[in-house]
Write a protein that holds these residues in place. Structure first.
Motif, PDB file in Angstrom:
ATOM      1  N   TRP A   1       0.863  -1.182   0.000  1.00 41.96           N
ATOM      2  CA  TRP A   1       0.000   0.000   0.000  1.00 41.96           C
ATOM      3  C   TRP A   1       0.897   1.229   0.000  1.00 41.96           C
ATOM      4  O   TRP A   1       1.938   1.251   0.679  1.00 41.96           O
ATOM      5  N   TYR A   2       0.503   2.289  -0.723  1.00 45.15           N
ATOM      6  CA  TYR A   2       1.392   3.443  -0.848  1.00 45.15           C
ATOM      7  C   TYR A   2       0.585   4.684  -1.245  1.00 45.15           C
ATOM      8  O   TYR A   2      -0.530   4.581  -1.783  1.00 45.15           O
ATOM      9  N   PRO A   3       1.127   5.876  -0.973  1.00 49.42           N
ATOM     10  CA  PRO A   3       0.441   7.103  -1.384  1.00 49.42           C
ATOM     11  C   PRO A   3       0.267   7.124  -2.900  1.00 49.42           C
ATOM     12  O   PRO A   3       1.227   6.885  -3.644  1.00 49.42           O
ATOM     13  N   ALA A   4      -0.934   7.408  -3.351  1.00 43.87           N
ATOM     14  CA  ALA A   4      -1.219   7.381  -4.788  1.00 43.87           C
ATOM     15  C   ALA A   4      -0.341   8.362  -5.559  1.00 43.87           C
ATOM     16  O   ALA A   4       0.019   8.115  -6.717  1.00 43.87           O
ATOM     17  N   GLU A  52      -6.649  -5.464   5.680  1.00 42.31           N
ATOM     18  CA  GLU A  52      -6.308  -4.445   4.699  1.00 42.31           C
ATOM     19  C   GLU A  52      -6.597  -3.022   5.159  1.00 42.31           C
ATOM     20  O   GLU A  52      -5.820  -2.114   4.853  1.00 42.31           O
ATOM     21  N   PRO A  53      -7.706  -2.757   5.879  1.00 43.29           N
ATOM     22  CA  PRO A  53      -7.946  -1.377   6.319  1.00 43.29           C
ATOM     23  C   PRO A  53      -6.816  -0.809   7.172  1.00 43.29           C
ATOM     24  O   PRO A  53      -6.557   0.407   7.142  1.00 43.29           O
ATOM     25  N   ALA A 101      -0.778   3.727   5.367  1.00 39.63           N
ATOM     26  CA  ALA A 101      -0.200   4.316   4.151  1.00 39.63           C
ATOM     27  C   ALA A 101      -0.721   5.722   3.897  1.00 39.63           C
ATOM     28  O   ALA A 101      -0.041   6.541   3.258  1.00 39.63           O
ATOM     29  N   SER A 102      -1.916   6.029   4.406  1.00 42.85           N
ATOM     30  CA  SER A 102      -2.505   7.355   4.185  1.00 42.85           C
ATOM     31  C   SER A 102      -1.744   8.459   4.911  1.00 42.85           C
ATOM     32  O   SER A 102      -2.030   9.641   4.734  1.00 42.85           O
ATOM     33  N   TRP A 103      -0.760   8.063   5.724  1.00 40.93           N
ATOM     34  CA  TRP A 103       0.102   9.042   6.392  1.00 40.93           C
ATOM     35  C   TRP A 103       1.369   9.326   5.582  1.00 40.93           C
ATOM     36  O   TRP A 103       2.295   9.984   6.064  1.00 40.93           O
ATOM     37  N   GLY A 104       1.428   8.836   4.350  1.00 42.92           N
ATOM     38  CA  GLY A 104       2.530   9.184   3.473  1.00 42.92           C
ATOM     39  C   GLY A 104       3.680   8.211   3.479  1.00 42.92           C
ATOM     40  O   GLY A 104       4.819   8.596   3.191  1.00 42.92           O
ATOM     41  N   VAL A 105       3.385   6.937   3.783  1.00 39.37           N
ATOM     42  CA  VAL A 105       4.434   5.924   3.805  1.00 39.37           C
ATOM     43  C   VAL A 105       4.031   4.727   2.946  1.00 39.37           C
ATOM     44  O   VAL A 105       2.849   4.483   2.710  1.00 39.37           O
TER      45      VAL A 105
END
Length: 323
Positions: A83-86, A112-113, A119-123
């Motif tokens: 998972w990664y920042p889009a 998964e959540p 990942a939504s924190w930029g990692v």
């Protein structure tokens, strides 16, 4: 007599067939259950927070998230999940990476959540499908594979992984696996920081074939557990004939005290939390720890460092020691 023998053989055959059918049904049901998600998308709303800072860091960050699934040649790993920042696809900057080591009988697909939120924190957040991770071997192999993607020109991760800022986290058996991954392999020196939630205590881990030595940890370490009896039933961690829970306070103290005095470390317990609740209960502070060390987030660091830090004034946490 022949009729009697024939009847017995038929009865035995029916019983054997019934047992086989039952075993097949149980196997199928177990497989189906193993594919089910363990967390809802809004799992972070289930916790009652005493700290606004902890609550903020337990919720999603500001980055939109993409994810990739890559088949692995290893039958234990099965798949690499990332998972990664889009925005990573369109930017030239590098992003920190966090390796997640699964708890017993869980795989990345089951929660998964959690990966998406982190990942939504930029990692970049990495997992796999290994359900028995205690040796740390598949975590080590997964890290090698993902880092290799950072060197492939046809990969979205080419030159996008910040190899100076890699963290590792693990829960329960995965906590033992994370400790081993950070100490026992050729790529162990890649990790900058570690977090474990209710890691199997040393004697338990040793008996299960996941033996680790926390004294080998030389990077900043945040160790957490719950005060519930599933983590700590009050029995001795040195008695080979009795289980002391999964991660008793005595074990946290043992690991903390046996680490070098030069290592930055924090230990804490979530009040009232049972073993199976530790992912939820530690999520906010785990995220703050990783953001401070990997992203240089000074605000997140205030949770742990200073006089009246956030974790010290939070009624939901106790038995705190930090250096």
């Amino acid at each position: 007599m022949k009729k009697l023998v024939k009847g017995i053989l038929i009865a035995v055959g029916v019983i054997v067939l019934a047992v086989v059918v039952l075993l097949v049904v149980l196997f199928v049901m177990n497989y189906i259950d193993s594919q089910k998600p363990l967390l809802n998308d809004d799992y972070y709303t289930w916790v009652e927070y005493d700290s606004k800072t902890e609550e903020k860091d337990a919720y999603p960050g500001s980055y939109e998230v993409s994810d990739d699934t890559i088949k692995a040649g290893d039958k234990t790993i099965k798949e690499y999940r990332i998972w990664y920042p889009a925005e990573l696809k369109d930017k030239s900057e590098k992003y920190p990476l966090i390796m997640v080591v699964n708890a017993s009988n869980t795989a990345a697909l089951n929660y998964e959540p959690f990966f998406k939120r982190l990942a939504s924190w930029g990692v970049i957040v990495v997992g796999n499908q290994d359900r028995q991770t205690g040796t740390g071997k598949t975590a080590s192999e997964t890290l090698d594979y993902v880092l290799s993607l950072g060197k492939k020109s046809d990969s979205v991760f080419c030159n996008k992984i910040d190899e100076e800022n890699i963290g590792i986290i693990g829960y329960s058996q995965g906590g033992a696996g994370a400790l081993r991954a950070a100490t026992e392999f050729d790529n162990s020196n890649k990790y900058k920081t570690i977090f474990t939630g209710s890691a199997a205590y040393p004697l338990l881990a040793k008996n299960m074939g996941w033996g680790y030595d926390a004294a080998k940890i030389k990077i900043p370490y945040f160790m957490a557990a719950g005060t519930g009896t599933s983590d700590d039933n009050g029995k001795s961690i040195d008695n080979p004939d009795e289980l002391a829970g999964i991660c008793p306070l005595e074990a946290l103290k043992f690991c903390y005290d046996n680490m070098s005095a030069d290592v930055i470390k924090v230990r804490a317990r979530a009040t009232g939390a049972e073993h199976g609740e530790m992912l939820n209960r530690s999520d906010g502070y785990m995220t703050a720890w990783m953001l401070y060390w990997l992203s240089g987030d000074e605000e997140a660091g205030k949770v742990f460092f200073g006089e009246n830090t956030d974790i010290l004034t939070n009624s939901k946490w106790k038995d705190i020691e930090k250096k």
